[in-house]
Design a protein around this motif. Structure first.
Motif, PDB file in Angstrom:
ATOM      1  N   THR A  46       0.791  -1.236   0.000  1.00  0.00           N
ATOM      2  CA  THR A  46       0.000   0.000   0.000  1.00  0.00           C
ATOM      3  C   THR A  46       0.821   1.284   0.000  1.00  0.00           C
ATOM      4  OG1 THR A  46      -0.162  -0.046   2.433  1.00  0.00           O
ATOM      5  CG2 THR A  46      -1.933  -1.089   1.184  1.00  0.00           C
ATOM      6  N   SER A  47       2.089   1.240   0.430  1.00  0.00           N
ATOM      7  CA  SER A  47       2.856   2.478   0.589  1.00  0.00           C
ATOM      8  C   SER A  47       3.096   3.185  -0.743  1.00  0.00           C
ATOM      9  CB  SER A  47       4.190   2.183   1.289  1.00  0.00           C
ATOM     10  OG  SER A  47       4.915   1.195   0.583  1.00  0.00           O
ATOM     11  N   VAL A  48       3.534   2.447  -1.755  1.00  0.00           N
ATOM     12  CA  VAL A  48       3.777   3.074  -3.058  1.00  0.00           C
ATOM     13  C   VAL A  48       2.471   3.511  -3.729  1.00  0.00           C
ATOM     14  CG1 VAL A  48       4.720   2.723  -5.373  1.00  0.00           C
ATOM     15  CG2 VAL A  48       5.971   1.887  -3.383  1.00  0.00           C
ATOM     16  N   PRO A  49       1.433   2.665  -3.769  1.00  0.00           N
ATOM     17  CA  PRO A  49       0.166   3.142  -4.358  1.00  0.00           C
ATOM     18  C   PRO A  49      -0.417   4.364  -3.668  1.00  0.00           C
ATOM     19  CG  PRO A  49       0.138   0.759  -4.198  1.00  0.00           C
ATOM     20  CD  PRO A  49       1.361   1.222  -3.474  1.00  0.00           C
ATOM     21  N   VAL A  50      -0.283   4.457  -2.335  1.00  0.00           N
ATOM     22  CA  VAL A  50      -0.865   5.608  -1.658  1.00  0.00           C
ATOM     23  C   VAL A  50      -0.123   6.893  -2.036  1.00  0.00           C
ATOM     24  CG1 VAL A  50       0.475   5.701   0.494  1.00  0.00           C
ATOM     25  CG2 VAL A  50      -1.953   6.230   0.531  1.00  0.00           C
ATOM     26  N   LEU A  51       1.171   6.788  -2.281  1.00  0.00           N
ATOM     27  CA  LEU A  51       1.923   7.958  -2.752  1.00  0.00           C
ATOM     28  C   LEU A  51       1.503   8.342  -4.169  1.00  0.00           C
ATOM     29  CD1 LEU A  51       5.512   7.138  -1.431  1.00  0.00           C
ATOM     30  CD2 LEU A  51       3.951   8.869  -0.559  1.00  0.00           C
ATOM     31  N   LEU A  52       1.338   7.335  -5.024  1.00  0.00           N
ATOM     32  CA  LEU A  52       0.956   7.611  -6.407  1.00  0.00           C
ATOM     33  C   LEU A  52      -0.454   8.183  -6.507  1.00  0.00           C
ATOM     34  CD1 LEU A  52       2.398   4.423  -8.161  1.00  0.00           C
ATOM     35  CD2 LEU A  52       3.402   6.711  -8.036  1.00  0.00           C
TER      36      LEU A  52
END
Length: 256
Positions: A46-52
């Motif tokens: 979830t960390s990368v998708p939430v940034l994107l």
């Protein structure tokens, strides 16, 4: 009538599984390492998708509000709009939806696969409660990671808004960041963290329940994943409206 009875039965199963998961929460040693594993898994997915998601969201808000504020001669209000909207609404919703979409679907498919392979029944035969071993750590892991994702959403959205409002539209950095303290208060951040915790808990609660009660077939697991995601989204939007309404009634926004 049969459909209503089935729905009420599913709601009852949902609350029974949740309460049973709470019942052995105090026995941390039995589920701590599974909790750590689930936290790491949810953070990874979830960390990368939430940034994107948060970067273009903050940029879009800054772009639209900035154009309107420019016409009204209130360019400094853009930062206030970005920070206020992100902290109060966007951050908990974004973290919860990603927990439900990425992490919750994985929880449902994992527990559903265990169910159709009779692993849950085998655990019960060995005097191991599958709810205590599988559901309890997932409940706490999802709620914990949802809270930890809130700062990422706020920073990413603020960064996207900064790019469009300061670099593209020429507003001063001081005027942009002044919105972080002018309209927000500590209670806003606390309520946001509380909402994120509740939303993450709801996502794990629904996902685990759907996985444990799915039809014993691969197609049943797929339907359970889809159903868990839809139900979680509906519950999150409803709870967000209720909590925000109660909060604004108890603490009306400050006027400037």
């Amino acid at each position: 009538m049969a459909r209503l009875t089935g729905t009420l039965g599913q709601v009852g199963d949902l609350f029974i599984i949740t309460l049973e998961g709470f019942r052995r929460t105090w026995d941390v040693r039995s589920w701590f390492w599974e909790f750590v594993h689930q936290c790491w898994f949810l953070t990874r997915v979830t960390s990368v998708p939430v940034l994107l998601v948060s970067l273009p969201l903050g940029a879009t808000v800054a772009l639209q509000v900035g154009d309107l504020a420019w016409q009204l001669g209130a360019q400094s209000a853009t930062g206030s709009a970005v920070f206020t909207g992100t902290v109060r609404e966007v951050a908990p919703m974004a973290s919860a939806l990603l927990i439900a979409g990425a992490g919750g679907s994985a929880m449902t498919s994992d527990i559903g696969a265990r169910h159709i392979r009779d692993e849950l029944a085998a655990m019960e035969a060995m005097a191991v409660n599958p709810i205590h071993r599988l559901v309890t750590p997932r409940l706490w892991a999802a709620s914990t990671v949802a809270v930890l994702l809130v700062p990422l959403v706020i920073l990413a959205a603020a960064g996207g808004g900064y790019f469009f409002n300061v670099i593209v539209q020429g507003t001063t950095p001081g005027a942009y960041f002044d919105g972080a303290t002018r309209l927000l208060s500590l209670s806003d951040l606390l309520v946001t963290l509380f909402k994120a915790w509740i939303f993450g808990f709801v996502a794990a609660m629904v996902s685990c329940s759907m996985g444990m009660k799915c039809d014993t077939s691969p197609a049943g697991v797929g339907r359970a994943v889809n159903k868990a995601t839809v139900v979680t989204f509906l519950l999150v939007f409803t709870l967000n409206y209720v909590i925000s309404t109660i909060y604004f009634l108890a603490y009306p926004p400050r006027a400037y």
